[in-house]
Design a protein around this motif. Structure first.
Motif, PDB file in Angstrom:
ATOM      1  N   ILE A 197      -2.346   3.924 -12.547  1.00 55.74           N
ATOM      2  CA  ILE A 197      -1.132   3.160 -11.475  1.00 55.74           C
ATOM      3  C   ILE A 197      -1.806   1.937 -10.682  1.00 55.74           C
ATOM      4  O   ILE A 197      -2.594   1.988 -10.211  1.00 55.74           O
ATOM      5  N   ALA A 198      -1.563   1.361 -10.641  1.00 60.29           N
ATOM      6  CA  ALA A 198      -1.814   0.135  -9.861  1.00 60.29           C
ATOM      7  C   ALA A 198      -1.549   0.250  -8.528  1.00 60.29           C
ATOM      8  O   ALA A 198      -0.295   0.642  -7.715  1.00 60.29           O
ATOM      9  N   ARG A 199      -2.754  -0.156  -7.279  1.00 58.35           N
ATOM     10  CA  ARG A 199      -2.503   0.224  -6.115  1.00 58.35           C
ATOM     11  C   ARG A 199      -2.381  -0.890  -5.233  1.00 58.35           C
ATOM     12  O   ARG A 199      -3.856  -1.398  -5.765  1.00 58.35           O
ATOM     13  N   TYR A 200      -2.099  -1.271  -4.311  1.00 58.53           N
ATOM     14  CA  TYR A 200      -2.675  -2.381  -2.511  1.00 58.53           C
ATOM     15  C   TYR A 200      -3.709  -1.639  -1.699  1.00 58.53           C
ATOM     16  O   TYR A 200      -3.091  -0.447  -1.558  1.00 58.53           O
ATOM     17  N   GLN A 201      -4.497  -2.256  -1.692  1.00 60.51           N
ATOM     18  CA  GLN A 201      -5.532  -1.715  -1.170  1.00 60.51           C
ATOM     19  C   GLN A 201      -6.526  -2.948  -0.027  1.00 60.51           C
ATOM     20  O   GLN A 201      -7.288  -3.792  -0.100  1.00 60.51           O
ATOM     21  N   LEU A 202      -5.381  -3.209   1.592  1.00 57.80           N
ATOM     22  CA  LEU A 202      -6.597  -4.087   2.413  1.00 57.80           C
ATOM     23  C   LEU A 202      -7.379  -2.978   3.237  1.00 57.80           C
ATOM     24  O   LEU A 202      -6.316  -2.129   4.113  1.00 57.80           O
ATOM     25  N   SER A 203      -8.073  -3.656   4.511  1.00 58.10           N
ATOM     26  CA  SER A 203      -8.439  -3.226   5.571  1.00 58.10           C
ATOM     27  C   SER A 203      -8.341  -5.480   6.268  1.00 58.10           C
ATOM     28  O   SER A 203      -8.507  -5.687   5.413  1.00 58.10           O
ATOM     29  N   VAL A 204      -7.553  -4.587   7.391  1.00 62.79           N
ATOM     30  CA  VAL A 204      -7.233  -5.739   8.012  1.00 62.79           C
ATOM     31  C   VAL A 204      -7.778  -5.852   9.190  1.00 62.79           C
ATOM     32  O   VAL A 204      -7.936  -4.702   9.717  1.00 62.79           O
ATOM     33  N   ASP A 205      -8.199  -6.577   9.912  1.00 61.74           N
ATOM     34  CA  ASP A 205      -8.532  -6.700  11.593  1.00 61.74           C
ATOM     35  C   ASP A 205      -8.023  -7.102  12.566  1.00 61.74           C
ATOM     36  O   ASP A 205      -7.453  -8.797  12.098  1.00 61.74           O
ATOM     37  N   GLY A 218      -0.371  -7.517  16.966  1.00 62.86           N
ATOM     38  CA  GLY A 218      -1.470  -8.594  17.364  1.00 62.86           C
ATOM     39  C   GLY A 218      -1.757  -9.230  16.128  1.00 62.86           C
ATOM     40  O   GLY A 218      -0.914  -9.617  15.500  1.00 62.86           O
ATOM     41  N   SER A 219      -3.252  -9.812  16.421  1.00 62.58           N
ATOM     42  CA  SER A 219      -3.051 -10.869  15.273  1.00 62.58           C
ATOM     43  C   SER A 219      -4.335 -11.102  14.358  1.00 62.58           C
ATOM     44  O   SER A 219      -5.125 -10.085  14.288  1.00 62.58           O
ATOM     45  N   VAL A 220      -4.173 -11.105  13.214  1.00 64.14           N
ATOM     46  CA  VAL A 220      -5.032 -10.802  11.826  1.00 64.14           C
ATOM     47  C   VAL A 220      -6.107 -11.796  11.715  1.00 64.14           C
ATOM     48  O   VAL A 220      -6.061 -12.806  11.661  1.00 64.14           O
ATOM     49  N   THR A 221      -7.246 -11.431  12.177  1.00 64.58           N
ATOM     50  CA  THR A 221      -8.563 -12.636  12.197  1.00 64.58           C
ATOM     51  C   THR A 221      -9.748 -12.465  11.214  1.00 64.58           C
ATOM     52  O   THR A 221      -9.753 -13.063  10.660  1.00 64.58           O
ATOM     53  N   SER A 222      -9.404 -10.812  10.575  1.00 67.18           N
ATOM     54  CA  SER A 222     -10.007 -11.030   9.658  1.00 67.18           C
ATOM     55  C   SER A 222      -9.655 -10.181   8.098  1.00 67.18           C
ATOM     56  O   SER A 222      -9.082  -8.968   8.648  1.00 67.18           O
TER      57      SER A 222
END
Length: 191
Positions: free
Chosen positions: A53-61, A9-13
């Motif tokens: 440690i540093a980690r990545y975190q994102l929530s994508v629609d 799909g496409s990332v909308t937000s």
């Protein structure tokens, strides 16, 4: 164990902290040490002082033709989008003026509207908005070839150049104003 499924799909937000400090033992978010990632901090789950440690975190629609679903993506699954370890991103943000705003702008530039394929492992059953899934990998389709970190570096460079140009123009304006005032004094002197 549930089978791996693919979502296209496409990332909308998007939302999230992008980078956060985590306990080395349990990966839970902890209060990060300021400018000293080698120090220990308290983890409530591990009930003691632990290295972080540093980690990545994102929530994508992610939306397709029928629906949109939010996915939370952690750690190594986001590493390919950044091309750098999370602690390096934190260092870049800290040493860049307006670093957090530029990081958000870089994520917007690379992710929003991007066609993606998510490799997910549903927690229980099928993929639905009300159920959680573990995202194992995110891939951009037809990406511009830039990573989020390279976009951040590019934006940082543009900001620095704009700031230098602004300082130069202020200096030129100041010196031309001084020249004008000096000429005015010469013409106004009572000789």
């Amino acid at each position: 164990m549930n089978a791996v499924k693919f979502v296209r799909g496409s990332v909308t937000s998007w939302s999230g902290s992008i980078v956060y400090w985590a306990c080395v033992v349990c990966s839970r978010k902890v209060a990060g040490p300021e400018h000293a990632p080698s120090k220990e901090t308290f983890c409530s789950r591990c009930n003691g002082g632990v290295p972080v440690i540093a980690r990545y975190q994102l929530s994508v629609d992610v939306a397709d033709d029928l629906q949109s679903i939010w996915f939370s993506i952690f750690g190594d699954a986001l590493q390919p989008l950044f091309d750098y370890p999370a602690d390096e991103v934190i260092r870049q943000v800290e040493r860049t003026p307006r670093g957090k705003q530029l990081l958000i702008q870089a994520v917007d530039s690379i992710l929003l509207g991007a066609a993606v394929v998510l490799e997910v492992q549903p927690h229980r059953g099928e993929i639905r908005p009300s159920r959680s899934c573990r995202v194992k990998k995110i891939s951009l389709i037809c990406s511009c070839g830039d990573s989020i970190m390279s976009e951040l570096l590019h934006l940082s460079e543009k900001t620095t150049q704009a700031k230098e140009a602004n300082m130069e123009s202020r200096g030129a304006t100041f010196s031309s104003r001084c020249n004008f005032l000096n000429r005015k004094r010469v013409f106004a002197s009572p000789d």
